[in-house]
Each structure stands twice: as structure tokens, then as C-alpha cells.
Design a protein around this motif. Sequence first.
Motif, mmCIF file in Angstrom:
data_model
loop_
_atom_site.group_PDB
_atom_site.id
_atom_site.type_symbol
_atom_site.label_atom_id
_atom_site.label_comp_id
_atom_site.label_asym_id
_atom_site.label_seq_id
_atom_site.Cartn_x
_atom_site.Cartn_y
_atom_site.Cartn_z
ATOM 1 N N TYR A 38 0.841 -1.209 0.000
ATOM 2 C CA TYR A 38 0.000 0.000 0.000
ATOM 3 C C TYR A 38 0.878 1.261 0.000
ATOM 4 O O TYR A 38 1.888 1.325 0.706
ATOM 5 C CB TYR A 38 -0.905 -0.032 1.234
ATOM 6 C CG TYR A 38 -1.749 1.198 1.390
ATOM 7 C CD1 TYR A 38 -2.845 1.407 0.568
ATOM 8 C CD2 TYR A 38 -1.442 2.161 2.339
ATOM 9 C CE1 TYR A 38 -3.615 2.546 0.688
ATOM 10 C CE2 TYR A 38 -2.201 3.308 2.478
ATOM 11 C CZ TYR A 38 -3.290 3.501 1.647
ATOM 12 O OH TYR A 38 -4.046 4.627 1.770
ATOM 13 N N GLY A 39 0.476 2.274 -0.774
ATOM 14 C CA GLY A 39 1.269 3.497 -0.945
ATOM 15 C C GLY A 39 1.653 4.183 0.358
ATOM 16 O O GLY A 39 2.783 4.664 0.506
ATOM 17 N N ASN B 106 -1.932 -5.035 -4.119
ATOM 18 C CA ASN B 106 -2.657 -3.910 -4.671
ATOM 19 C C ASN B 106 -1.810 -3.204 -5.734
ATOM 20 O O ASN B 106 -0.697 -2.825 -5.417
ATOM 21 C CB ASN B 106 -2.952 -2.945 -3.512
ATOM 22 C CG ASN B 106 -3.733 -1.742 -3.923
ATOM 23 O OD1 ASN B 106 -4.376 -1.713 -4.945
ATOM 24 N ND2 ASN B 106 -3.656 -0.708 -3.110
ATOM 25 N N LYS C 219 -12.082 0.386 5.175
ATOM 26 C CA LYS C 219 -12.511 -0.338 3.987
ATOM 27 C C LYS C 219 -13.646 -1.320 4.342
ATOM 28 O O LYS C 219 -14.653 -0.908 4.881
ATOM 29 C CB LYS C 219 -11.305 -1.031 3.352
ATOM 30 C CG LYS C 219 -10.040 -0.148 3.282
ATOM 31 C CD LYS C 219 -10.175 1.055 2.360
ATOM 32 C CE LYS C 219 -9.048 2.063 2.525
ATOM 33 N NZ LYS C 219 -7.708 1.559 2.374
ATOM 34 N N VAL D 22 -10.602 7.107 -4.899
ATOM 35 C CA VAL D 22 -9.681 6.226 -4.197
ATOM 36 C C VAL D 22 -10.505 5.435 -3.182
ATOM 37 O O VAL D 22 -11.703 5.651 -3.043
ATOM 38 C CB VAL D 22 -8.558 7.000 -3.468
ATOM 39 C CG1 VAL D 22 -7.691 7.757 -4.455
ATOM 40 C CG2 VAL D 22 -9.142 7.945 -2.444
ATOM 41 N N SER D 23 -9.852 4.525 -2.483
ATOM 42 C CA SER D 23 -10.486 3.679 -1.461
ATOM 43 C C SER D 23 -11.208 2.479 -2.082
ATOM 44 O O SER D 23 -11.254 2.314 -3.313
ATOM 45 C CB SER D 23 -11.436 4.466 -0.564
ATOM 46 O OG SER D 23 -11.648 3.753 0.650
ATOM 47 N N SER E 149 -11.207 2.833 -9.267
ATOM 48 C CA SER E 149 -10.049 3.714 -9.112
ATOM 49 C C SER E 149 -9.051 3.510 -10.228
ATOM 50 O O SER E 149 -9.009 2.467 -10.873
ATOM 51 C CB SER E 149 -9.345 3.574 -7.762
ATOM 52 O OG SER E 149 -9.847 2.552 -6.995
ATOM 53 N N PRO F 198 -5.238 3.604 -10.514
ATOM 54 C CA PRO F 198 -4.011 3.634 -9.715
ATOM 55 C C PRO F 198 -2.935 4.585 -10.242
ATOM 56 O O PRO F 198 -2.273 5.267 -9.448
ATOM 57 C CB PRO F 198 -3.523 2.181 -9.750
ATOM 58 C CG PRO F 198 -4.773 1.379 -9.919
ATOM 59 C CD PRO F 198 -5.656 2.212 -10.808
ATOM 60 N N MET G 7 -3.991 7.818 -8.978
ATOM 61 C CA MET G 7 -4.522 7.882 -7.612
ATOM 62 C C MET G 7 -3.523 7.255 -6.639
ATOM 63 O O MET G 7 -2.565 7.890 -6.250
ATOM 64 C CB MET G 7 -5.885 7.205 -7.533
ATOM 65 C CG MET G 7 -6.977 7.975 -8.281
ATOM 66 S SD MET G 7 -8.569 7.114 -8.253
ATOM 67 C CE MET G 7 -9.648 8.356 -8.936
ATOM 68 N N SER G 8 -3.729 5.968 -6.296
ATOM 69 C CA SER G 8 -2.901 5.356 -5.246
ATOM 70 C C SER G 8 -1.409 5.316 -5.576
ATOM 71 O O SER G 8 -0.575 5.343 -4.683
ATOM 72 C CB SER G 8 -3.403 3.940 -4.964
ATOM 73 O OG SER G 8 -3.492 3.184 -6.158
ATOM 74 N N HIS G 9 -1.059 5.244 -6.873
ATOM 75 C CA HIS G 9 0.356 5.096 -7.217
ATOM 76 C C HIS G 9 0.901 6.290 -7.997
ATOM 77 O O HIS G 9 1.904 6.184 -8.691
ATOM 78 C CB HIS G 9 0.568 3.788 -7.986
ATOM 79 C CG HIS G 9 0.321 2.570 -7.144
ATOM 80 N ND1 HIS G 9 -0.930 2.193 -6.729
ATOM 81 C CD2 HIS G 9 1.177 1.663 -6.609
ATOM 82 C CE1 HIS G 9 -0.848 1.104 -5.982
ATOM 83 N NE2 HIS G 9 0.416 0.759 -5.895
#
Length: 381
Positions: free
Chosen positions: A103-104, A150, A200, A326-327, A336, A338, A341-343
Motif C-alpha cells: 500500500y502506498g 494492490n 474499507k 480512491v479507497s 479507481s 491507480p 490515484m494510489s500510485h
Amino acid sequence: MSEHHYSFETKLLHNQHKFDPVTGGVSVPIQHASTFHQSNFDTFGKYDYSRSGNPTREALEEAIAELEEGARGFAFSSGMAAISTAFLLLSKGDHVVITEDVYGGTFRMVTEVLVRFGIEHTFVDMTDLQAVENAIQPNTKVLYVETPSNPTLKVTDIRAVCELAKKNDAYTFVDNTFLTPAIQKPLQLGADIVLHSATKFLSGHSDVVAGLAVVNNEELGKKLAFLQNSFGAVLGVQDAWLVLRGLKTLSVRLEKSVDSANKLAHFLKSHPRVKKVYYPGIEDHPHYHLQLSQAANAGAVLSFELENEEAARSLVENVKIPVFAVSLGAVESILSYPAKMSHAAMPKEEREKRGISDSLFRLSVGLENADDLIKDLSAAL
Ligand SMILES: *Cc1c(COP(=O)(O)O)cnc(C)c1O
């Protein structure tokens, strides 16, 4: 039949907190007090100050410990607070072996914070057990697992990593956010600490930020309790109550979402505009059998890749049901992206090495009718 033998979904409802022993109220009371009156000069009561212990937070901590079948549970103000506090078990000079597609926020904690305190790390592809073994050093204290990963949903063999950790006198931490104890119980597979973003699936309604940790023995429990109180990133009582309420429907929510995720994975796999589907619940996924050997199913999160960024943009502009955000792990489906967003913080080169292209989406499947979701995606594709 004693409570001890209840199945998981019954335990979600019928546990020691099924009613308030004082009033009979069928909901855990929210205790706002920050401090507690001590009636005796010599001996203090169970609670004194709410950072150190609070009955509402404690109800959640006991609930998650029971569901993960651990010795003791802890509730924190976010998933990152739980993860960061667990890392405080380490000292200067220690080393962590950690999965490369972590996870980021955990990536940031390890690479930009822990290094300043002299705690080193090595990233490895945790699905490669030889690579894990090679990365272990004499000062390795933690093997850090996140499975499925992820966003490419690679599966790590939890039992095998725990064995390697034990041989080398290290702890195994497992981030169990994607599956929850309804599907996977890492402590039963040999892990020492299970970590959660309760933001989550556990709470499940996109309305609270929370983190949980469960340890497998009382000694580790004492250490983590000390750190929780020292660092102080505890969960507030309103939020503890929201997580407790969310937990009651965890099994039914996941049953529905996992079923729909399976349908969507098969739909996407057969769609000509979809280049690739990542979901360990599809039989040709390289870790399909491993997933089923350590978890009840593949969960409710899948990823898929389109032809190019243009196609990705068009999907987002045309899809109507999932929220684009996100989420994950909510009653509503969440789509999402990635790469942005997350990455987003990861250089493009690093991202592509990990299979996170500019046309990859992650879909967390919610409780909508699966055929509606399929129709919506089909029209947008
Ligand atoms: C969201 C998430 C976290 C971080 O949790 P927060 O509640 O956002 O702090 C950690 N691990 C995983 C796998 C997550 O999805």
C-alpha cells in the motif's frame, strides 16, 4: 451450543457485546468521557483516561481480536496509524523485508520515515519465496506481507513466509485489509500481527477512517498496548461505534460483493476491449490454488487493463454506477485509477515494472445488482 462454537457470521452479532449489561441496550454505548472517577484512594478502576483505555473502543478491540482469533486487538485513528504503531516495535538498526507492491502509505512510511530512524528495508516480490529468503539479513525483524496485493492482486503464501520468519527470529505482519477475517485469518496461518484499514470492508460504508491491529500472543499484546498508549493515535469513540456497526453486516456484504466480483471478472475477461483481468478467483490466475488454500475466496476487489489511456479516459467519462474515487471496500462500487490515484507518487517506470500501466483500473465491487454493473460497464466500454 456455546458462543465459542458459533460460526463467523453468528459471532458478528452474538458476542459479549450483544447487549449493554447495564441497560440491556442492544448497541454498544458510546462512552465520551476522557477521564474516569476513581472511587478508592488505593486502587483505581479499570479505566482512568481514554487514551489508555475506553469501553467503546475496547468493545471494538475485543470484537476484532475474536474475529481474527488473536490474543488482543487494538483500534487506531487510521489504518496507517495501526501500521505505523506496529512498526514502532522496531529499533534503530533493524531491517524489514517488505512486499514490493505494498500500500502506498506503507511504502511512504517505510521509505521516508523509518529510514530517518535507522530502520532499513528491502522490497521483494513476495510471491517469490527464494527472493524473500535471499532478502533476509541477520538484523531482519519483520517480514511484511499484503495479500492479495494492490492493485495487481498477486497472492503471497502466508504460511511459507511465516515459516521463513520463524526460522529467522522475525515477526510476520500481514495487512489483511483486502479480505478481512471473513475470508482470511492470517494469525491461523502463523502470522504475529494482523493489520487493517477498517476504513474499507470492516466498516464498509465509506463513512469512517479507522485502523485495527490484532496480535497472536499476550506478550506482543503488552508491547503493542504500550506503544498505542505512547504514540497515542487511538480511535475516537464515535468512529469505534461506526466500525462496530459496520462489522455486524460484514458477512452478508462480502458474500454479495464477492459473488458479483466473480461475475464481473468473468464478464471483463470475455470482453474484447479488456486486455487483461487480475482476479485470483479466476481459474487461470497463476495463484488461484494458493489463494483457495489460505482464504475462503478471492475477495471483492479486481483489476483490469484496457488498450490505452484514451480508452481509460473514455471508460471513466461514460461509466455511471461506480463512484470514481480512491479507497475500496464499501457498499457502493468504487472504480479507481491507480496511475493517477494510489500510485501517482511512483515514477512511471517503477509503476510499469509492477504492471500498473496507464490503462489499469481497480474495481472494488459493492452491493449493486451485478447485472446492472455489467450493463453499465458494457455500455461504457
Ligand atoms: C487504505 C489502506 C491502508 C491505509 O489505511 P487508512 O485507513 O487509509 O489509513 C493500508 N493498507 C491497505 C491495503 C489499504 O487499502
